[in-house]
Design an enzyme around this catalytic site. Structure first.
Site, short mmCIF file in Angstrom:
data_model
loop_
_atom_site.label_atom_id
_atom_site.label_comp_id
_atom_site.label_asym_id
_atom_site.label_seq_id
_atom_site.Cartn_x
_atom_site.Cartn_y
_atom_site.Cartn_z
N SER A 195 31.98 65.02 70.38
CA SER A 195 32.73 65.43 71.57
C SER A 195 33.60 66.67 71.35
O SER A 195 33.68 67.54 72.21
CB SER A 195 33.60 64.26 72.03
OG SER A 195 34.46 63.84 70.99
N LYS B 248 27.56 62.71 60.84
CA LYS B 248 28.46 62.89 61.96
C LYS B 248 29.87 63.22 61.49
O LYS B 248 30.34 62.54 60.57
CB LYS B 248 28.48 61.59 62.75
CG LYS B 248 29.36 61.56 63.94
CD LYS B 248 29.29 60.20 64.55
CE LYS B 248 30.33 60.11 65.64
NZ LYS B 248 30.49 58.80 66.15
N LYS C 205 29.52 59.06 58.13
CA LYS C 205 30.40 59.33 59.26
C LYS C 205 31.80 59.62 58.72
O LYS C 205 32.38 58.80 58.00
CB LYS C 205 30.42 58.14 60.20
CG LYS C 205 31.39 58.34 61.35
CD LYS C 205 31.25 57.26 62.39
CE LYS C 205 32.30 57.42 63.48
NZ LYS C 205 32.20 56.39 64.49
N TYR D 272 25.86 66.11 73.98
CA TYR D 272 26.26 66.00 75.39
C TYR D 272 25.65 67.12 76.21
O TYR D 272 25.72 67.10 77.44
CB TYR D 272 27.80 66.01 75.49
CG TYR D 272 28.42 64.87 74.70
CD1 TYR D 272 28.42 63.57 75.21
CD2 TYR D 272 28.94 65.08 73.43
CE1 TYR D 272 28.94 62.52 74.47
CE2 TYR D 272 29.47 64.03 72.68
CZ TYR D 272 29.47 62.76 73.21
OH TYR D 272 29.98 61.71 72.48
N LYS E 71 41.42 56.20 60.91
CA LYS E 71 40.25 55.44 60.48
C LYS E 71 39.85 55.78 59.04
O LYS E 71 38.69 55.59 58.65
CB LYS E 71 39.10 55.70 61.46
CG LYS E 71 39.44 55.29 62.90
CD LYS E 71 38.22 55.30 63.82
CE LYS E 71 38.58 54.80 65.22
NZ LYS E 71 37.39 54.70 66.11
N GLU F 259 26.20 56.56 50.50
CA GLU F 259 26.19 55.81 51.76
C GLU F 259 24.77 55.76 52.34
O GLU F 259 24.31 54.71 52.78
CB GLU F 259 27.12 56.48 52.80
CG GLU F 259 28.60 56.25 52.57
CD GLU F 259 29.04 54.84 53.00
OE1 GLU F 259 28.20 54.03 53.41
OE2 GLU F 259 30.25 54.54 52.90
C1 PBG Z 1 33.22 54.89 67.25
C2 PBG Z 1 32.52 56.14 67.61
C3 PBG Z 1 33.14 57.38 67.68
C4 PBG Z 1 32.19 58.28 68.09
C5 PBG Z 1 30.98 57.60 68.26
N1 PBG Z 1 31.20 56.25 67.94
C6 PBG Z 1 34.56 57.76 67.51
C7 PBG Z 1 35.34 57.27 66.41
O1 PBG Z 1 34.82 56.94 65.34
O2 PBG Z 1 36.54 57.18 66.61
C8 PBG Z 1 32.48 59.73 68.30
C9 PBG Z 1 31.50 60.51 69.07
C10 PBG Z 1 32.05 61.78 69.59
O3 PBG Z 1 33.15 62.24 69.25
O4 PBG Z 1 31.34 62.38 70.40
N2 PBG Z 1 32.48 53.80 66.97
#
Ligand code: PBG
Length: 350
Positions: free
Chosen positions: A299, A273, A219, A338, A242, A258
């Site tokens: 998203s 992701k 991620k 989505y 983050k 990972e």
């Molecule tokens: C956080 C989490 C995130 C998403 C899924 N779980 C955002 C982040 O890490 O700030 C993002 C999913 C998306 O953008 O559709 N635990």
């Protein structure tokens, strides 16, 4: 291949399919296979099906604000009262699973993330409801603290540090309340080191051997999560970024490490992701480990395709299907999207 290598090796290598057919025109015309609808269908290498789709759903309490999410036109936060219709539609279309994400009211967010481990929280109530009404629909819960954290991070914050081991302890308790509520698959998306192994152990000790784990293994610290943070209301609180736990977009070998660690610790599936900017990672993970590999069309990817489609700048429907197909071509076994309902409707209509 050296001349003295064993024959079987040389044979295997020469038997590899090769794209190196040069100078064959006019005998060879690749357009011939593209001439008819039926030939195009027949020689298609990759297929997207409803079985590949996972639908992420944002949940809200009845008391909550807005259902609409401005940066994600067409996506709504769903209340428990609306949930039956939403998941009923997903089940009827044959979508294998839904993934749940809560919008948590600001007054319920704390630095200790207490709401995350409350068996009566929105997620647990939603899981029980879905499992009672549509037991065959898979339910996936995100294991992470950000929706519940007054400081917006996925871990416990101490000064300017995100504490790894203290976070794991809460994540284990969060996974347990979700399992107890009936969740089928827990998906830790926090990127703390060692959490998969600890969650596996704790689930097993409590008798939840059959609850599976999908590790958000690779991620990335991505700009494409912006609309999600608006949807769950975690963005406003977030101080800093983050980057001390999510991966550097520059790295690819690190993604394999990972994934290897999460698999060793007991992950049943792994996730990459975001999706489209990381298709190369999906391909490397799939080729290296040959394990169930999921992609998350996040998203921001949704917002770009939907936004440009609504403007009329691209054909949004075709772009949606093309982007989803690209995950399959890269090697993904399933896709968080989505667009799941719309894509399933199109797939069903043929
Ligand atoms: C956080 C989490 C995130 C998403 C899924 N779980 C955002 C982040 O890490 O700030 C993002 C999913 C998306 O953008 O559709 N635990």
């Amino acid at each position: 291949m050296p001349e003295d290598s064993p024959t079987f090796l040389r044979q295997t290598v020469t038997a590899q399919p090769t794209a190196a057919v040069t100078g064959a025109y006019p005998q060879l015309r690749l357009r011939r296979n593209r001439t008819h609808g039926w030939t195009r269908r027949l020689v298609a290498e990759t297929r997207l099906g409803i079985d590949d789709l996972i639908w992420p759903i944002f949940l809200r309490d009845e008391s909550c604000v807005e259902a609409e999410i401005p940066s994600m036109p067409g996506v709504r936060r769903v209340s428990l009262a609306e949930l039956s219709d939403a998941v009923g539609r997903a089940a009827e279309l044959g979508i294998p699973a839904v993934a749940l994400f809560p919008y948590v009211e600001p007054d319920k967010k704390t630095a200790a993330c207490d709401e995350a481990v409350d068996p009566e929280n929105l997620i647990c109530r939603a899981v029980r409801k879905i499992k009672a009404e549509t037991p065959n629909l898979g339910v996936i819960c995100d294991v992470a603290l950000d929706p519940f954290n007054a400081l917006g991070h996925d871990g416990i914050v101490h000064g300017d540090r995100i504490l790894n081991d203290e976070t794991i302890d809460i994540l284990c308790r969060q996974a347990l309340v979700q399992a107890e509520a009936g969740c089928d698959l827990v998906a830790p998306s926090d990127m703390m080191d060692g959490r998969i192994g600890e969650i596996r152990r704790r689930l097993d000790v409590e008798g939840y051997q059959d609850v599976a784990i999908c590790a958000y293994a690779a991620k990335y610290a991505s700009a494409f999560y912006g609309p999600f943070r608006e949807a769950i209301g975690s963005g406003a609180a977030l101080k800093g970024d983050k980057q001390t736990y999510q991966m550097n977009p520059a790295n690819s070998d690190e993604a394999l490490r990972e994934v290897a660690l999460d698999l060793d610790e007991g992950a049943d599936m792994v996730m990459v992701k975001p999706g489209m900017p990381y298709l190369d990672i999906i391909r490397r993970v799939k080729e290296t480990f040959a394990v169930p590999t999921l992609a998350y069309q996040v998203s921001g990817e949704y917002a770009m395709i939907r936004g440009a489609g609504l403007q009329g700048w691209i054909d949004g429907d075709r772009a949606m299907m093309e982007a989803l197909l690209s995950f399959k071509r890269a090697g993904a076994d399933g896709i968080f999207t989505y667009f799941a309902i719309e894509a399933a409707e199109r797939l069903r209509a043929g």
